[in-house]
Design a protein around this motif. Structure first.
Motif, PDB file in Angstrom:
ATOM      1  N   ARG A 274      -2.853  12.203  11.817  1.00  0.00           N
ATOM      2  CA  ARG A 274      -1.433  11.860  11.749  1.00  0.00           C
ATOM      3  C   ARG A 274      -1.253  10.547  10.997  1.00  0.00           C
ATOM      4  N   ARG A 275      -1.994   9.522  11.430  1.00  0.00           N
ATOM      5  CA  ARG A 275      -1.805   8.202  10.834  1.00  0.00           C
ATOM      6  C   ARG A 275      -3.156   7.525  10.693  1.00  0.00           C
ATOM      7  N   MET A 276      -3.443   7.110   9.459  1.00  0.00           N
ATOM      8  CA  MET A 276      -4.728   6.453   9.226  1.00  0.00           C
ATOM      9  C   MET A 276      -4.774   5.901   7.806  1.00  0.00           C
ATOM     10  N   SER A 277      -5.447   4.783   7.644  1.00  0.00           N
ATOM     11  CA  SER A 277      -5.674   4.207   6.330  1.00  0.00           C
ATOM     12  C   SER A 277      -6.777   5.010   5.645  1.00  0.00           C
ATOM     13  N   MET A 278      -6.565   5.400   4.395  1.00  0.00           N
ATOM     14  CA  MET A 278      -7.525   6.251   3.702  1.00  0.00           C
ATOM     15  C   MET A 278      -7.799   5.720   2.298  1.00  0.00           C
ATOM     16  N   THR A 279      -8.989   6.040   1.801  1.00  0.00           N
ATOM     17  CA  THR A 279      -9.353   5.747   0.417  1.00  0.00           C
ATOM     18  C   THR A 279      -9.834   7.052  -0.204  1.00  0.00           C
ATOM     19  N   ALA A 280      -9.179   7.456  -1.276  1.00  0.00           N
ATOM     20  CA  ALA A 280      -9.515   8.708  -1.948  1.00  0.00           C
ATOM     21  C   ALA A 280     -10.808   8.555  -2.745  1.00  0.00           C
ATOM     22  N   ASP A 281     -11.293   9.664  -3.262  1.00  0.00           N
ATOM     23  CA  ASP A 281     -12.593   9.704  -3.937  1.00  0.00           C
ATOM     24  C   ASP A 281     -12.702   8.765  -5.136  1.00  0.00           C
ATOM     25  N   ARG A 282     -11.613   8.538  -5.865  1.00  0.00           N
ATOM     26  CA  ARG A 282     -11.652   7.656  -7.041  1.00  0.00           C
ATOM     27  C   ARG A 282     -11.007   6.298  -6.762  1.00  0.00           C
ATOM     28  N   GLY A 283     -10.853   5.967  -5.457  1.00  0.00           N
ATOM     29  CA  GLY A 283     -10.423   4.626  -5.091  1.00  0.00           C
ATOM     30  C   GLY A 283      -8.961   4.436  -4.729  1.00  0.00           C
TER      31      GLY A 283
ATOM     32  N   MET B   5       0.849  -1.179   0.000  1.00  0.00           N
ATOM     33  CA  MET B   5       0.000   0.000   0.000  1.00  0.00           C
ATOM     34  C   MET B   5       0.890   1.237   0.000  1.00  0.00           C
ATOM     35  N   ASN B   6       0.538   2.202  -0.816  1.00  0.00           N
ATOM     36  CA  ASN B   6       1.244   3.480  -0.847  1.00  0.00           C
ATOM     37  C   ASN B   6       1.118   4.184   0.491  1.00  0.00           C
ATOM     38  N   ARG B   7       2.155   4.932   0.843  1.00  0.00           N
ATOM     39  CA  ARG B   7       2.113   5.758   2.050  1.00  0.00           C
ATOM     40  C   ARG B   7       2.187   7.224   1.639  1.00  0.00           C
ATOM     41  N   ALA B   8       1.531   8.067   2.430  1.00  0.00           N
ATOM     42  CA  ALA B   8       1.634   9.521   2.261  1.00  0.00           C
ATOM     43  C   ALA B   8       2.330  10.049   3.497  1.00  0.00           C
ATOM     44  N   THR B   9       3.556  10.523   3.316  1.00  0.00           N
ATOM     45  CA  THR B   9       4.353  10.985   4.455  1.00  0.00           C
ATOM     46  C   THR B   9       4.641  12.479   4.398  1.00  0.00           C
ATOM     47  N   GLN B  10       4.195  13.131   3.325  1.00  0.00           N
ATOM     48  CA  GLN B  10       4.457  14.555   3.167  1.00  0.00           C
ATOM     49  C   GLN B  10       3.195  15.288   2.730  1.00  0.00           C
ATOM     50  N   ILE B  11       3.103  16.538   3.171  1.00  0.00           N
ATOM     51  CA  ILE B  11       2.012  17.418   2.741  1.00  0.00           C
ATOM     52  C   ILE B  11       2.600  18.447   1.787  1.00  0.00           C
ATOM     53  N   VAL B  12       1.942  18.645   0.673  1.00  0.00           N
ATOM     54  CA  VAL B  12       2.310  19.710  -0.256  1.00  0.00           C
ATOM     55  C   VAL B  12       1.230  20.777  -0.077  1.00  0.00           C
ATOM     56  N   ARG B  13       1.626  21.953   0.408  1.00  0.00           N
ATOM     57  CA  ARG B  13       0.652  23.009   0.666  1.00  0.00           C
ATOM     58  C   ARG B  13       0.081  23.541  -0.651  1.00  0.00           C
ATOM     59  N   LYS B  14      -1.136  24.030  -0.581  1.00  0.00           N
ATOM     60  CA  LYS B  14      -1.957  24.414  -1.726  1.00  0.00           C
ATOM     61  C   LYS B  14      -1.190  25.186  -2.799  1.00  0.00           C
TER      62      LYS B  14
ATOM     63  N   GLU C 111      -6.045   3.905  -2.594  1.00  0.00           N
ATOM     64  CA  GLU C 111      -5.866   3.548  -1.182  1.00  0.00           C
ATOM     65  C   GLU C 111      -4.448   3.878  -0.759  1.00  0.00           C
ATOM     66  N   PHE C 112      -4.318   4.415   0.462  1.00  0.00           N
ATOM     67  CA  PHE C 112      -2.994   4.758   0.975  1.00  0.00           C
ATOM     68  C   PHE C 112      -3.040   4.869   2.488  1.00  0.00           C
ATOM     69  N   LEU C 113      -1.859   4.837   3.075  1.00  0.00           N
ATOM     70  CA  LEU C 113      -1.715   5.029   4.510  1.00  0.00           C
ATOM     71  C   LEU C 113      -1.182   6.429   4.745  1.00  0.00           C
ATOM     72  N   LEU C 114      -1.957   7.261   5.409  1.00  0.00           N
ATOM     73  CA  LEU C 114      -1.474   8.564   5.838  1.00  0.00           C
ATOM     74  C   LEU C 114      -0.541   8.294   7.001  1.00  0.00           C
ATOM     75  N   ASP C 115       0.702   8.742   6.905  1.00  0.00           N
ATOM     76  CA  ASP C 115       1.703   8.417   7.916  1.00  0.00           C
ATOM     77  C   ASP C 115       2.608   9.633   8.135  1.00  0.00           C
ATOM     78  N   LEU C 116       2.054  10.649   8.798  1.00  0.00           N
ATOM     79  CA  LEU C 116       2.781  11.889   9.055  1.00  0.00           C
ATOM     80  C   LEU C 116       3.518  11.809  10.388  1.00  0.00           C
TER      81      LEU C 116
ATOM     82  N   ALA D  88      -3.373  12.862  -8.786  1.00  0.00           N
ATOM     83  CA  ALA D  88      -3.928  11.612  -9.303  1.00  0.00           C
ATOM     84  C   ALA D  88      -5.341  11.355  -8.780  1.00  0.00           C
ATOM     85  N   ASP D  89      -5.681  11.962  -7.654  1.00  0.00           N
ATOM     86  CA  ASP D  89      -6.979  11.702  -7.032  1.00  0.00           C
ATOM     87  C   ASP D  89      -7.262  12.835  -6.049  1.00  0.00           C
ATOM     88  N   THR D  90      -8.473  12.861  -5.534  1.00  0.00           N
ATOM     89  CA  THR D  90      -8.838  13.817  -4.482  1.00  0.00           C
ATOM     90  C   THR D  90      -9.387  13.028  -3.304  1.00  0.00           C
ATOM     91  N   ILE D  91      -9.358  13.643  -2.136  1.00  0.00           N
ATOM     92  CA  ILE D  91      -9.978  13.042  -0.958  1.00  0.00           C
ATOM     93  C   ILE D  91     -10.778  14.135  -0.260  1.00  0.00           C
TER      94      ILE D  91
END
Length: 184
Positions: free
Chosen positions: A32-41, A1-10, A43-48, A19-22
């Motif tokens: 901080r940390r949670m399994s998420m599914t974006a609007d178009r499917g 599963m992909n991880r998201a470890t960085q935030i890119v500010r607006k 899936e990734f782990l938010l891991d800040l 690639a997708d929106t949430i």
């Protein structure tokens, strides 16, 4: 599963990398940390590294360099308006004194529904109406900002887990100092 470890500010988000929106409500945008599914499917782990507020338009950078852009969901709120700007400022002060998350615009304040606060607003001459819209409350004074110089930082023990910044006063902080809150 992909991880998201960085935030890119607006302002730094490149639309061709999205690639997708949430779509998340205010509470879900503070994680901080949670399994998420974006609007178009997607899936990734938010891991800040720490719990962070995700703002409308920010993006989460996945391990594979794709971005998932954050969209603030509409939610039930209370819109507070008044007949003049001074009264609106006074209501903002009363809400802030209660540490209520609030979105502040030129003509209105927005808060989460709370019947006690609605009655307070009406009792102080404001109008409080239910609305449905995205909630973008103000960030705290220390949110992602450097710490203020130590000579202006006073930590008051009055039941909260935060520090408050005050300008230097020509008096001591005591029970009746008049600076706007109580001191223990």
């Amino acid at each position: 599963m992909n991880r998201a470890t960085q935030i890119v500010r607006k302002l730094a988000v490149k639309p061709d990398r999205v690639a997708d929106t949430i779509t998340l409500d205010h509470q879900a945008r503070h994680r901080r940390r949670m399994s998420m599914t974006a609007d178009r499917g997607t899936e990734f782990l938010l891991d800040l590294g720490q719990a962070t507020v995700l703002e409308d338009g920010d993006a989460l950078k996945l391990d594979d360099e794709r971005l998932v852009q954050v969209v603030a969901a509409e939610e039930d709120l209370i819109e507070i308006t008044t007949s003049n700007p001074l009264r609106l400022m006074k209501l903002a002060w009363h809400l802030g004194n209660r540490h209520v998350p609030a979105e502040i615009t030129a003509d209105a304040l927005y808060i989460a529904p709370d019947h006690v606060l609605v009655e307070m607003v009406r009792g102080l001459g404001g109008k409080a109406e239910p609305v449905r819209r995205a909630f973008r409350p103000e960030r705290g004074a220390y949110h992602e900002h450097p710490e203020p110089p130590r000579d202006v930082l006073h930590v008051h023990g009055h039941g909260h887990d935060h520090a408050e910044v005050h300008e230097h006063h020509e008096h001591e902080h005591g029970a009746g100092c008049g600076c706007g809150h109580t001191h223990g």
